[in-house]
Motif scaffolding. Structure first.
Motif, PDB file in Angstrom:
ATOM      1  N   UNK A   7       0.846  -1.186   0.000  1.00 31.95           N
ATOM      2  CA  UNK A   7       0.000   0.000   0.000  1.00 31.95           C
ATOM      3  C   UNK A   7       0.889   1.245   0.000  1.00 31.95           C
ATOM      4  N   UNK A   8       1.075   1.873  -1.168  1.00 32.32           N
ATOM      5  CA  UNK A   8       1.974   3.032  -1.246  1.00 32.32           C
ATOM      6  C   UNK A   8       1.494   4.248  -0.456  1.00 32.32           C
ATOM      7  N   UNK A   9       0.213   4.284  -0.110  1.00 29.91           N
ATOM      8  CA  UNK A   9      -0.325   5.407   0.649  1.00 29.91           C
ATOM      9  C   UNK A   9      -0.122   5.242   2.162  1.00 29.91           C
ATOM     10  N   UNK A  10       0.246   4.042   2.563  1.00 24.07           N
ATOM     11  CA  UNK A  10       0.446   3.757   3.992  1.00 24.07           C
ATOM     12  C   UNK A  10       1.917   3.980   4.334  1.00 24.07           C
ATOM     13  N   UNK A  11       2.231   5.151   4.851  1.00 23.47           N
ATOM     14  CA  UNK A  11       3.623   5.498   5.143  1.00 23.47           C
ATOM     15  C   UNK A  11       3.888   5.475   6.645  1.00 23.47           C
ATOM     16  N   UNK A  12       5.117   5.170   6.981  1.00 25.77           N
ATOM     17  CA  UNK A  12       5.530   5.143   8.386  1.00 25.77           C
ATOM     18  C   UNK A  12       6.133   6.489   8.766  1.00 25.77           C
ATOM     19  N   UNK A  13       5.747   7.007   9.915  1.00 24.84           N
ATOM     20  CA  UNK A  13       6.306   8.266  10.390  1.00 24.84           C
ATOM     21  C   UNK A  13       6.163   8.352  11.896  1.00 24.84           C
ATOM     22  N   UNK A  14       6.741   9.369  12.485  1.00 25.92           N
ATOM     23  CA  UNK A  14       6.634   9.572  13.926  1.00 25.92           C
ATOM     24  C   UNK A  14       6.281  11.020  14.223  1.00 25.92           C
ATOM     25  N   UNK A  15       5.662  11.226  15.358  1.00 26.13           N
ATOM     26  CA  UNK A  15       5.470  12.568  15.898  1.00 26.13           C
ATOM     27  C   UNK A  15       6.249  12.621  17.213  1.00 26.13           C
ATOM     28  N   UNK A  16       7.168  13.551  17.280  1.00 26.41           N
ATOM     29  CA  UNK A  16       8.092  13.636  18.409  1.00 26.41           C
ATOM     30  C   UNK A  16       7.646  14.734  19.379  1.00 26.41           C
ATOM     31  N   UNK A  17       7.565  14.382  20.652  1.00 26.57           N
ATOM     32  CA  UNK A  17       7.204  15.322  21.716  1.00 26.57           C
ATOM     33  C   UNK A  17       8.390  15.442  22.665  1.00 26.57           C
ATOM     34  N   UNK A  18       9.071  16.581  22.629  1.00 29.63           N
ATOM     35  CA  UNK A  18      10.218  16.791  23.503  1.00 29.63           C
ATOM     36  C   UNK A  18       9.845  17.736  24.641  1.00 29.63           C
ATOM     37  N   UNK A  19      10.232  17.397  25.863  1.00 31.09           N
ATOM     38  CA  UNK A  19       9.946  18.291  26.999  1.00 31.09           C
ATOM     39  C   UNK A  19      10.884  19.488  26.986  1.00 31.09           C
ATOM     40  N   UNK A  20      10.629  20.442  27.857  1.00 27.93           N
ATOM     41  CA  UNK A  20      11.567  21.553  28.014  1.00 27.93           C
ATOM     42  C   UNK A  20      12.927  20.994  28.392  1.00 27.93           C
ATOM     43  N   UNK A  21      13.966  21.582  27.812  1.00 27.25           N
ATOM     44  CA  UNK A  21      15.319  21.095  28.072  1.00 27.25           C
ATOM     45  C   UNK A  21      15.627  21.103  29.565  1.00 27.25           C
ATOM     46  N   UNK A  22      15.152  22.123  30.270  1.00 24.70           N
ATOM     47  CA  UNK A  22      15.430  22.240  31.706  1.00 24.70           C
ATOM     48  C   UNK A  22      14.700  21.175  32.531  1.00 24.70           C
ATOM     49  N   UNK A  23      13.662  20.564  31.934  1.00 25.41           N
ATOM     50  CA  UNK A  23      12.874  19.567  32.649  1.00 25.41           C
ATOM     51  C   UNK A  23      13.112  18.148  32.150  1.00 25.41           C
ATOM     52  N   UNK A  24      13.947  18.010  31.134  1.00 28.58           N
ATOM     53  CA  UNK A  24      14.179  16.693  30.529  1.00 28.58           C
ATOM     54  C   UNK A  24      14.850  15.744  31.517  1.00 28.58           C
ATOM     55  N   UNK A  25      14.259  14.571  31.675  1.00 34.22           N
ATOM     56  CA  UNK A  25      14.811  13.555  32.579  1.00 34.22           C
ATOM     57  C   UNK A  25      15.826  12.661  31.889  1.00 34.22           C
TER      58      UNK A  25
END
Length: 274
Positions: A40-58
């Motif tokens: 299925x050429x219309x079915x593509x793999x991708x991601x949505x990235x959610x990064x926290x504030x740098x000062x709060x990153x664990x």
């Protein structure tokens, strides 16, 4: 000159604020064509990235695999909503929009492995600890996550796993019929059923786990998650199993789930445990 200095200071402040703010963006999973094709050429793999504030990153990150019976993705309640929770708690979240297998298990597995590798490739820029990258999955996405947890190696192997009402077994009659047929297709012999039954691949080096499900789930038998926990226990893998009295299947981030508050307390306690 004074005006120029004010503008310069304002510009520096804007840059500092931007650098410290949360960040959310989409990214393709592959450069070029993926190794495996589902037709299925219309079915593509991708991601949505959610990064926290740098000062709060664990330094912690989690790749999220929504469920949907390997037929579709419940990507909001089992993906984006959870990503916001992690982001607000200093944990980077990467929601995976994996491709449907259409009978070829290598398709979603390769997508999930690539997502794990992508996180580690960008660990420095995303302020992530290479040894603190986990995988999370719901229902069929739980099967995908547990498959990666038990069978993937190298940069694709997670450090922890989070499974909500997961499909674990591909043994016919014990898991979820829709997931079984969509995932295995014509490769449904006992050899393949065992190969993709995660409870049969637990070892002492399988990553620690959090498992949550409802006792009255009539879509994916609760025995899936319970049997997986027992195999983890038998192999001395640290795991936490939570079976709630009711709620059925597929509650995801739904606040109407009767035990939502208890579940969140259990989950946050587990996240603090390591």
């Amino acid at each position: 000159m004074k005006h120029f200095k004010i503008l310069l200071v304002l510009g520096m402040l804007a840059t500092a604020v931007a650098a410290s703010a949360q960040e959310t963006f989409d990214a393709t999973l592959y450069n070029g064509r993926p190794t495996y094709d589902n037709g299925d050429p219309k079915d593509t793999a991708k991601v949505r990235v959610y990064l926290p504030k740098e000062s709060e990153a664990t330094g912690r990150a989690v790749v999220i695999c929504p469920g949907g019976g390997y037929d579709h993705l419940a990507i909001k309640k089992e993906g984006y909503d959870w990503a916001e929770f992690f982001q607000n708690n200093g944990i980077a979240a990467i929601v995976l929009k994996y491709r449907m297998p259409h009978g070829n298990p290598d398709v979603p597995i390769s997508d999930a492995e690539q997502a794990m590798k992508l996180v580690r490739m960008n660990a420095k820029g995303w302020h992530i600890d290479l040894n603190n990258v986990g995988i999370m999955g719901f229902s069929a996405g739980g099967h995908l996550a547990s498959t990666i947890a038990t069978q993937s190696t190298g940069d694709a192997k997670p450090n922890f796993q989070i499974l909500f009402y997961p499909v674990i077994t591909m043994m016919e009659g014990y898991g979820h019929e829709g997931s079984f047929h969509n995932f295995l297709g014509d490769n449904d012999g006992k050899k393949y059923q065992k190969r993709y039954s995660s409870d049969m691949h637990v070892t002492r080096v399988t990553p620690r786990a959090f498992i949550a499900l409802s006792d009255d789930d009539n879509v994916v038998p609760p025995a899936n998650g319970v049997n997986y926990y027992m195999e983890l226990y038998r192999n001395d893998v640290r795991a936490s199993l939570h079976v709630y009295p009711s709620g059925g299947h597929g509650w995801g981030s739904n606040l109407k789930f009767k035990y939502h508050d208890e579940m969140m307390l259990d989950f946050k306690a587990w996240l603090r445990s390591f």
